[in-house]
Scaffold this motif. Sequence first.
Motif, PDB file in Angstrom:
ATOM      1  N   ILE A   1      52.159  45.719  14.291  1.00  0.00           N
ATOM      2  CA  ILE A   1      51.585  46.410  13.135  1.00  0.00           C
ATOM      3  C   ILE A   1      52.005  47.874  13.130  1.00  0.00           C
ATOM      4  O   ILE A   1      51.693  48.626  14.053  1.00  0.00           O
TER       5      ILE A   1
ATOM      6  N   LYS B   1      45.674  50.393   3.510  1.00  0.00           N
ATOM      7  CA  LYS B   1      44.966  51.165   4.552  1.00  0.00           C
ATOM      8  C   LYS B   1      44.387  52.432   3.912  1.00  0.00           C
ATOM      9  O   LYS B   1      44.007  52.399   2.753  1.00  0.00           O
TER      10      LYS B   1
ATOM     11  N   VAL C   1      50.910  42.787   4.092  1.00  0.00           N
ATOM     12  CA  VAL C   1      51.915  43.841   4.179  1.00  0.00           C
ATOM     13  C   VAL C   1      51.262  45.209   4.189  1.00  0.00           C
ATOM     14  O   VAL C   1      50.495  45.527   3.274  1.00  0.00           O
TER      15      VAL C   1
ATOM     16  N   GLY D   1      52.790  48.989   5.489  1.00  0.00           N
ATOM     17  CA  GLY D   1      53.714  50.054   5.089  1.00  0.00           C
ATOM     18  C   GLY D   1      54.563  49.731   3.862  1.00  0.00           C
ATOM     19  O   GLY D   1      54.694  50.557   2.949  1.00  0.00           O
TER      20      GLY D   1
END
Length: 254
Positions: free
Chosen positions: A173, A11, A234, A236
């Motif tokens: 999420i 992210k 994946v 975090g």
Amino acid sequence: MRTPLVAGNWKMHKTPSEARVWFNEFLDELGAAPPGVEVALLPSHPLLPVAAEELAGSGVAFGAQDVSAHAWGAYTGEVSALQVADLGARYAVVGHSERRRYWREPSELVAAKADQALKAGLTPILCVGEPLEVREAGGAVAYVLDQLRRSLAGVEPGGPDRLVVAYEPVWAIGTGRTATPADAETMAAALREELAVRYGAGFAEGVRVLYGGSIKPENFAEILAGANVDGGLVGGASLEVASFLRLVLLAGGL
Ligand code: PGA
């Protein structure tokens, strides 16, 4: 046999210099990746040249978190699939729920992005997933299959290695809540059946369907036990080398 894929979606985290340190540490600790597992990192766009440099020759793939629905041109702020592919990337995420939600990206736009990714030689990782109220009302499978159909309108991957589908329930999420292994498997099986209708049985047999949403070392093995779940997307748990490495080893049965 489908090769499991563990893909880390960073992210909007990490600077290019932090990414460089992460890649070095990860490759040092990984040594040789467990046989039969594919690993991919999905950092934000300015980190992609660092990924290209640091991961070169390692067997670890990388890709973008999004690409433009346009091939090139006057689209200020956009990043094209061609630009990403030219760096040596293998993947492009399209239709992540954060983009669907915060930027109101409809499935039709997601399909255009998947199409551009394919034309540039990238493999789209297409995300689908239902919001909590839809799951609670019992409509999750119908909702997700409809999203899949619309997100693949006009999209022709050509072969099962040119598409990855990620089932990511919106409510799982970044929340610490995960789908039960049974729910993840039921959805993955339903997605595969729909892909058989769309592209044929051989395609559906070979295409990888991932689960995503609060994956961590403590829950990944039981999610992977589903016959139709071929790995994880994946968030975090990909930010720290130790937890991501653990997930990669779990996917290799270690
Ligand atoms: P999470 O994110 O693992 O932090 O829940 C997953 C994703 O958004 O791909």
